[in-house]
Design a protein around this motif. Sequence first.
Motif, short mmCIF file in Angstrom:
data_model
loop_
_atom_site.label_atom_id
_atom_site.label_comp_id
_atom_site.label_asym_id
_atom_site.label_seq_id
_atom_site.Cartn_x
_atom_site.Cartn_y
_atom_site.Cartn_z
N GLN A 251 13.36 69.83 54.90
CA GLN A 251 12.06 69.96 55.04
C GLN A 251 11.84 71.27 55.50
O GLN A 251 10.93 72.29 55.63
N ALA A 252 10.78 71.33 53.90
CA ALA A 252 9.75 72.00 53.34
C ALA A 252 8.59 71.77 53.70
O ALA A 252 8.46 70.75 53.18
N LYS A 253 7.96 72.87 53.12
CA LYS A 253 6.26 72.27 53.25
C LYS A 253 5.89 73.06 51.34
O LYS A 253 6.73 73.96 50.89
N THR A 254 4.78 72.63 50.91
CA THR A 254 5.07 73.10 49.71
C THR A 254 3.10 73.99 48.98
O THR A 254 2.49 73.89 50.24
N LEU A 255 3.08 74.61 48.09
CA LEU A 255 2.14 75.45 48.07
C LEU A 255 1.90 75.58 46.16
O LEU A 255 2.65 75.45 45.78
N LEU A 256 0.77 75.12 46.03
CA LEU A 256 0.00 75.21 45.13
C LEU A 256 -0.12 76.31 44.69
O LEU A 256 -1.78 76.31 45.18
N VAL A 257 -0.18 77.19 43.31
CA VAL A 257 -0.82 78.19 43.30
C VAL A 257 -2.12 77.90 41.93
O VAL A 257 -1.02 77.31 40.85
N THR A 258 -3.00 78.13 41.91
CA THR A 258 -3.99 78.34 40.83
C THR A 258 -4.47 79.48 40.69
O THR A 258 -4.83 80.75 41.65
N ASN A 259 -4.79 79.63 39.16
CA ASN A 259 -6.00 80.38 38.55
C ASN A 259 -6.32 80.21 37.13
O ASN A 259 -5.96 79.69 36.76
N LYS A 260 -8.31 79.98 37.46
CA LYS A 260 -8.62 79.21 36.63
C LYS A 260 -9.01 80.17 35.16
O LYS A 260 -9.68 79.54 34.18
N ASN A 261 -8.44 81.33 35.50
CA ASN A 261 -8.61 82.60 34.70
C ASN A 261 -7.43 82.06 33.48
O ASN A 261 -7.30 82.40 32.83
N VAL A 262 -6.36 80.78 34.06
CA VAL A 262 -5.36 80.89 33.25
C VAL A 262 -4.43 79.64 32.72
O VAL A 262 -5.49 78.77 33.49
N LEU A 263 -4.74 79.24 31.09
CA LEU A 263 -4.66 78.21 30.31
C LEU A 263 -2.74 77.66 30.56
O LEU A 263 -2.02 78.15 31.25
N THR A 264 -3.01 76.46 31.48
CA THR A 264 -1.98 75.23 31.57
C THR A 264 -0.82 75.11 30.65
O THR A 264 -1.66 75.22 30.07
N ILE A 265 0.19 75.78 31.37
CA ILE A 265 0.89 75.39 30.07
C ILE A 265 1.65 73.61 29.65
O ILE A 265 1.45 73.14 30.65
N VAL A 266 1.57 72.99 28.93
CA VAL A 266 1.55 71.54 28.18
C VAL A 266 2.83 71.86 26.67
O VAL A 266 3.17 70.21 26.64
N SER A 267 3.66 72.82 27.07
CA SER A 267 4.30 72.19 26.16
C SER A 267 6.08 71.62 26.40
O SER A 267 6.40 71.04 25.30
N ASN A 268 6.53 71.64 27.53
CA ASN A 268 7.03 70.89 28.59
C ASN A 268 6.74 70.24 29.59
O ASN A 268 5.81 70.49 29.79
N HIS A 269 7.61 69.13 29.96
CA HIS A 269 7.51 68.21 30.44
C HIS A 269 7.33 68.91 32.21
O HIS A 269 6.52 68.07 32.93
N SER A 270 7.79 69.69 32.16
CA SER A 270 8.06 70.73 33.77
C SER A 270 6.82 70.94 34.25
O SER A 270 5.84 70.95 34.86
N ASP A 271 5.78 71.82 33.17
CA ASP A 271 4.82 72.45 33.22
C ASP A 271 3.70 71.34 33.29
O ASP A 271 3.00 72.12 34.11
N LYS A 272 4.00 70.93 32.29
CA LYS A 272 2.69 69.44 32.21
C LYS A 272 2.01 68.63 33.87
O LYS A 272 1.21 68.81 34.59
N GLU A 273 3.91 68.89 34.68
CA GLU A 273 3.66 68.20 35.93
C GLU A 273 3.02 68.64 36.82
O GLU A 273 2.77 68.30 38.48
#
Length: 169
Positions: A110-132
Amino acid sequence: MKQIIIINGSGGVGKDTFVEYCTKYIRVLNISSVDKVKQAATILTGWNGEKDEKSRKLLSDLKEIGINYNDAPLQYICSMVEEFQQSENELMFIHIREGKEIEKCKNTIQAKTLLVTNKNVLTIVSNHSDKEVEEYTYDYHIANDGTLEELENVAKEFIEKLRKDYSKN
């Protein structure tokens, strides 16, 4: 107030800094679904804490093995939630990358969720965990696009919002 937040964001966006700022305003327990995976990686492969692409893939793959074998990451989280409930801490952050695992954990504890983003940081796509990371619908979103001082103010406002929301329930 006892609240649990599942926190996510691509590597390097400032999640740990945000959590650190939150600790100035509330007692926090901060864990990751890969805490035990990191220990296993150290023992099994000699991994030394690097955060490069190869290491991120290693941790992602090892976590997947633990999930498939006996849901070890969720078992660890549940044991830490029990500790949290008995502690003086008021807020627990749980770092989880994969949307499927976030949803499973959210429903279990029973938790809430939070996304932290930073437009100055490239998204990591080298693995499925980070891609999602951004494929999940989160309860809260923090845009860490400014200064550290601005992020600290956002952390303070976030804690105030959590307290206000908690008092309504």
